[in-house]
Scaffold this motif. Structure first.
Motif, PDB file in Angstrom:
ATOM      1  N   ILE A 246      -3.653   9.994   1.163  1.00  0.00           N
ATOM      2  CA  ILE A 246      -2.696  10.529   0.194  1.00  0.00           C
ATOM      3  C   ILE A 246      -1.402   9.710   0.228  1.00  0.00           C
ATOM      4  O   ILE A 246      -0.765   9.494  -0.815  1.00  0.00           O
ATOM      5  CB  ILE A 246      -2.458  12.054   0.371  1.00  0.00           C
ATOM      6  CG1 ILE A 246      -1.833  12.637  -0.898  1.00  0.00           C
ATOM      7  CG2 ILE A 246      -1.649  12.395   1.577  1.00  0.00           C
ATOM      8  CD1 ILE A 246      -2.680  12.553  -2.139  1.00  0.00           C
ATOM      9  N   LEU A 247      -1.061   9.206   1.400  1.00  0.00           N
ATOM     10  CA  LEU A 247       0.129   8.332   1.470  1.00  0.00           C
ATOM     11  C   LEU A 247      -0.104   7.087   0.594  1.00  0.00           C
ATOM     12  O   LEU A 247       0.744   6.705  -0.221  1.00  0.00           O
ATOM     13  CB  LEU A 247       0.380   7.938   2.930  1.00  0.00           C
ATOM     14  CG  LEU A 247       1.666   7.166   3.245  1.00  0.00           C
ATOM     15  CD1 LEU A 247       2.058   7.385   4.710  1.00  0.00           C
ATOM     16  CD2 LEU A 247       1.541   5.679   2.979  1.00  0.00           C
ATOM     17  N   MET A 248      -1.285   6.472   0.738  1.00  0.00           N
ATOM     18  CA  MET A 248      -1.556   5.254  -0.055  1.00  0.00           C
ATOM     19  C   MET A 248      -1.655   5.576  -1.543  1.00  0.00           C
ATOM     20  O   MET A 248      -1.220   4.782  -2.389  1.00  0.00           O
ATOM     21  CB  MET A 248      -2.834   4.577   0.451  1.00  0.00           C
ATOM     22  CG  MET A 248      -2.641   3.912   1.799  1.00  0.00           C
ATOM     23  SD  MET A 248      -4.039   2.869   2.273  1.00  0.00           S
ATOM     24  CE  MET A 248      -5.178   4.071   2.930  1.00  0.00           C
ATOM     25  N   ILE A 249      -2.198   6.741  -1.873  1.00  0.00           N
ATOM     26  CA  ILE A 249      -2.245   7.146  -3.289  1.00  0.00           C
ATOM     27  C   ILE A 249      -0.819   7.228  -3.840  1.00  0.00           C
ATOM     28  O   ILE A 249      -0.533   6.762  -4.946  1.00  0.00           O
ATOM     29  CB  ILE A 249      -3.010   8.485  -3.435  1.00  0.00           C
ATOM     30  CG1 ILE A 249      -4.517   8.237  -3.259  1.00  0.00           C
ATOM     31  CG2 ILE A 249      -2.711   9.152  -4.787  1.00  0.00           C
ATOM     32  CD1 ILE A 249      -5.357   9.493  -3.100  1.00  0.00           C
ATOM     33  N   HIS A 250       0.083   7.788  -3.058  1.00  0.00           N
ATOM     34  CA  HIS A 250       1.473   7.883  -3.523  1.00  0.00           C
ATOM     35  C   HIS A 250       2.115   6.498  -3.652  1.00  0.00           C
ATOM     36  O   HIS A 250       2.919   6.280  -4.567  1.00  0.00           O
ATOM     37  CB  HIS A 250       2.288   8.801  -2.602  1.00  0.00           C
ATOM     38  CG  HIS A 250       2.024  10.253  -2.868  1.00  0.00           C
ATOM     39  ND1 HIS A 250       2.035  11.226  -1.901  1.00  0.00           N
ATOM     40  CD2 HIS A 250       1.726  10.895  -4.037  1.00  0.00           C
ATOM     41  CE1 HIS A 250       1.760  12.396  -2.453  1.00  0.00           C
ATOM     42  NE2 HIS A 250       1.568  12.222  -3.741  1.00  0.00           N
ATOM     43  N   VAL A 251       1.743   5.567  -2.789  1.00  0.00           N
ATOM     44  CA  VAL A 251       2.255   4.193  -2.921  1.00  0.00           C
ATOM     45  C   VAL A 251       1.721   3.576  -4.220  1.00  0.00           C
ATOM     46  O   VAL A 251       2.458   2.909  -4.953  1.00  0.00           O
ATOM     47  CB  VAL A 251       1.869   3.343  -1.690  1.00  0.00           C
ATOM     48  CG1 VAL A 251       2.181   1.860  -1.925  1.00  0.00           C
ATOM     49  CG2 VAL A 251       2.612   3.843  -0.449  1.00  0.00           C
TER      50      VAL A 251
ATOM     51  N   ILE B  54     -12.354  -3.349  -3.796  1.00  0.00           N
ATOM     52  CA  ILE B  54     -11.205  -3.251  -2.894  1.00  0.00           C
ATOM     53  C   ILE B  54     -11.449  -2.053  -1.974  1.00  0.00           C
ATOM     54  O   ILE B  54     -11.729  -0.953  -2.451  1.00  0.00           O
ATOM     55  CB  ILE B  54      -9.894  -3.027  -3.686  1.00  0.00           C
ATOM     56  CG1 ILE B  54      -9.669  -4.192  -4.672  1.00  0.00           C
ATOM     57  CG2 ILE B  54      -8.698  -2.884  -2.738  1.00  0.00           C
ATOM     58  CD1 ILE B  54      -8.726  -3.865  -5.815  1.00  0.00           C
ATOM     59  N   ALA B  55     -11.352  -2.273  -0.657  1.00  0.00           N
ATOM     60  CA  ALA B  55     -11.554  -1.180   0.305  1.00  0.00           C
ATOM     61  C   ALA B  55     -10.261  -0.909   1.054  1.00  0.00           C
ATOM     62  O   ALA B  55      -9.668  -1.826   1.640  1.00  0.00           O
ATOM     63  CB  ALA B  55     -12.664  -1.543   1.277  1.00  0.00           C
ATOM     64  N   LEU B  56      -9.824   0.342   1.014  1.00  0.00           N
ATOM     65  CA  LEU B  56      -8.627   0.776   1.737  1.00  0.00           C
ATOM     66  C   LEU B  56      -9.109   1.589   2.928  1.00  0.00           C
ATOM     67  O   LEU B  56      -9.390   2.795   2.809  1.00  0.00           O
ATOM     68  CB  LEU B  56      -7.723   1.590   0.812  1.00  0.00           C
ATOM     69  CG  LEU B  56      -7.248   0.823  -0.438  1.00  0.00           C
ATOM     70  CD1 LEU B  56      -6.527   1.739  -1.400  1.00  0.00           C
ATOM     71  CD2 LEU B  56      -6.356  -0.331  -0.049  1.00  0.00           C
TER      72      LEU B  56
ATOM     73  N   ALA C 171      -4.817  -3.701  -9.546  1.00  0.00           N
ATOM     74  CA  ALA C 171      -6.005  -3.332 -10.332  1.00  0.00           C
ATOM     75  C   ALA C 171      -5.708  -2.112 -11.209  1.00  0.00           C
ATOM     76  O   ALA C 171      -6.092  -2.070 -12.388  1.00  0.00           O
ATOM     77  CB  ALA C 171      -7.181  -3.040  -9.395  1.00  0.00           C
ATOM     78  N   CYS C 172      -5.008  -1.126 -10.655  1.00  0.00           N
ATOM     79  CA  CYS C 172      -4.680   0.083 -11.431  1.00  0.00           C
ATOM     80  C   CYS C 172      -3.737  -0.268 -12.582  1.00  0.00           C
ATOM     81  O   CYS C 172      -3.951   0.156 -13.726  1.00  0.00           O
ATOM     82  CB  CYS C 172      -4.026   1.140 -10.533  1.00  0.00           C
ATOM     83  SG  CYS C 172      -5.131   1.828  -9.304  1.00  0.00           S
TER      84      CYS C 172
ATOM     85  N   ALA D 206      -1.583  -3.801   3.927  1.00  0.00           N
ATOM     86  CA  ALA D 206      -0.706  -4.185   2.807  1.00  0.00           C
ATOM     87  C   ALA D 206      -1.417  -5.042   1.750  1.00  0.00           C
ATOM     88  O   ALA D 206      -1.284  -4.768   0.548  1.00  0.00           O
ATOM     89  CB  ALA D 206       0.545  -4.882   3.338  1.00  0.00           C
ATOM     90  N   PRO D 207      -2.208  -6.052   2.125  1.00  0.00           N
ATOM     91  CA  PRO D 207      -2.854  -6.868   1.075  1.00  0.00           C
ATOM     92  C   PRO D 207      -3.817  -6.052   0.212  1.00  0.00           C
ATOM     93  O   PRO D 207      -3.872  -6.238  -1.014  1.00  0.00           O
ATOM     94  CB  PRO D 207      -3.621  -7.941   1.871  1.00  0.00           C
ATOM     95  CG  PRO D 207      -2.967  -7.962   3.220  1.00  0.00           C
ATOM     96  CD  PRO D 207      -2.480  -6.583   3.469  1.00  0.00           C
ATOM     97  N   GLN D 208      -4.551  -5.137   0.833  1.00  0.00           N
ATOM     98  CA  GLN D 208      -5.509  -4.320   0.072  1.00  0.00           C
ATOM     99  C   GLN D 208      -4.782  -3.300  -0.805  1.00  0.00           C
ATOM    100  O   GLN D 208      -5.213  -3.023  -1.935  1.00  0.00           O
ATOM    101  CB  GLN D 208      -6.473  -3.585   1.020  1.00  0.00           C
ATOM    102  CG  GLN D 208      -7.461  -4.470   1.741  1.00  0.00           C
ATOM    103  CD  GLN D 208      -6.891  -5.178   2.958  1.00  0.00           C
ATOM    104  OE1 GLN D 208      -5.762  -4.922   3.368  1.00  0.00           O
ATOM    105  NE2 GLN D 208      -7.667  -6.076   3.543  1.00  0.00           N
ATOM    106  N   VAL D 209      -3.684  -2.753  -0.305  1.00  0.00           N
ATOM    107  CA  VAL D 209      -2.901  -1.798  -1.107  1.00  0.00           C
ATOM    108  C   VAL D 209      -2.329  -2.520  -2.330  1.00  0.00           C
ATOM    109  O   VAL D 209      -2.362  -2.001  -3.453  1.00  0.00           O
ATOM    110  CB  VAL D 209      -1.790  -1.131  -0.258  1.00  0.00           C
ATOM    111  CG1 VAL D 209      -0.857  -0.314  -1.124  1.00  0.00           C
ATOM    112  CG2 VAL D 209      -2.409  -0.252   0.828  1.00  0.00           C
ATOM    113  N   SER D 210      -1.842  -3.744  -2.120  1.00  0.00           N
ATOM    114  CA  SER D 210      -1.317  -4.541  -3.246  1.00  0.00           C
ATOM    115  C   SER D 210      -2.398  -4.807  -4.273  1.00  0.00           C
ATOM    116  O   SER D 210      -2.170  -4.686  -5.483  1.00  0.00           O
ATOM    117  CB  SER D 210      -0.824  -5.906  -2.749  1.00  0.00           C
ATOM    118  OG  SER D 210       0.385  -5.785  -2.144  1.00  0.00           O
ATOM    119  N   ALA D 211      -3.574  -5.166  -3.794  1.00  0.00           N
ATOM    120  CA  ALA D 211      -4.680  -5.471  -4.711  1.00  0.00           C
ATOM    121  C   ALA D 211      -5.071  -4.216  -5.495  1.00  0.00           C
ATOM    122  O   ALA D 211      -5.346  -4.277  -6.707  1.00  0.00           O
ATOM    123  CB  ALA D 211      -5.876  -6.009  -3.932  1.00  0.00           C
TER     124      ALA D 211
END
Ligand code: I22
Ligand code: ZN
Length: 195
Positions: free
Chosen positions: A175-180, A158-160, A35-36, A26-31
């Motif tokens: 692809i799930l994280m890309i959609h998030v 940032i590394a996911l 950034a995007c 979650a912290p990396q996805v938020s970051a």
């Protein structure tokens, strides 16, 4: 049970195990989402790259932005570096395959842009080189990798790191994280915030 039924059962179990661990990121996805959004609200763009199935993911992500994801908003600037066969063959032929994304990044990355590199092994040289070049040019770098992270994670802001060692399941979590990320980007640009 047929062979396919056995595979299905085992596949779901492995996928589920990896999915259950995804909240750790979650912290990396938020970051990454921040950034995007910052790049796009600041007039920057997203560049994406990857090989094989991850090339498809790179294109999928860029198309969600230039086309649409779910809600109505203006088109957003994103380019998949995997799509120009003339650039890929010229750079691959005249320089090296490991430069196919890096040279395009050298031409296109402006400070504040985001470069997204997608590699399940974390070690595809062409993706690692693109991350390096984007960083040198003042871009923000996001690596989607497997749990090992590899060179790509080491070269990214940032590394996911999808929590699996199987390429297929890593790709599914990517692809799930890309959609998030797309959901969060939509939030920032959507015309009607109630939808
Ligand atoms: O989609 C798949 C396997 O599921 C393949 O096309 C896979 O993406 C290719 O073997 C890639 O070359 C693997 O590269 P990477 O993910 O290690 O960077
Ligand atoms: Zn695949």
């Amino acid at each position: 049970m047929t062979a396919a039924e056995t595979h299905l059962q085992q596949y779901i179990a492995r996928h589920q195990e990896a999915l259950n661990r995804l909240p750790e990121l979650a912290p990396q996805v938020s970051a990454a989402a921040l950034a995007c959004v910052q790049a796009l609200t600041g007039g920057g763009k997203l560049l994406t790259c990857g090989n094989g199935g991850s090339a498809a993911d790179a294109q999928h992500f860029a198309a969600e932005l230039t086309g649409r994801y779910r809600r109505e908003r203006r088109p957003l600037p994103a380019i998949a570096l995997t799509t120009d066969s003339s650039a890929l063959t010229c750079i691959g032929n005249d320089y090296a395959f490991e430069e196919v994304f890096a040279r395009q990044a050298q031409a296109l990355v402006q400070p504040g842009d985001v470069l997204v590199g997608i590699t399940t092994s974390g070690n595809s040289r062409n993706v690692v080189r693109a991350l390096q070049v984007a960083r040198e040019r003042g871009g923000v770098t996001i690596a989607f990798t497997g749990e090992g992270g590899g060179e790509a994670a080491a070269h990214a802001d940032i590394a996911l790191r999808a929590p699996s060692t199987r390429t297929a399941h890593i790709q599914e979590l990517h692809i799930l994280m890309i959609h998030v990320l797309c959901e969060t980007i939509d939030d920032a640009f959507v015309e009607d915030p109630t939808v």
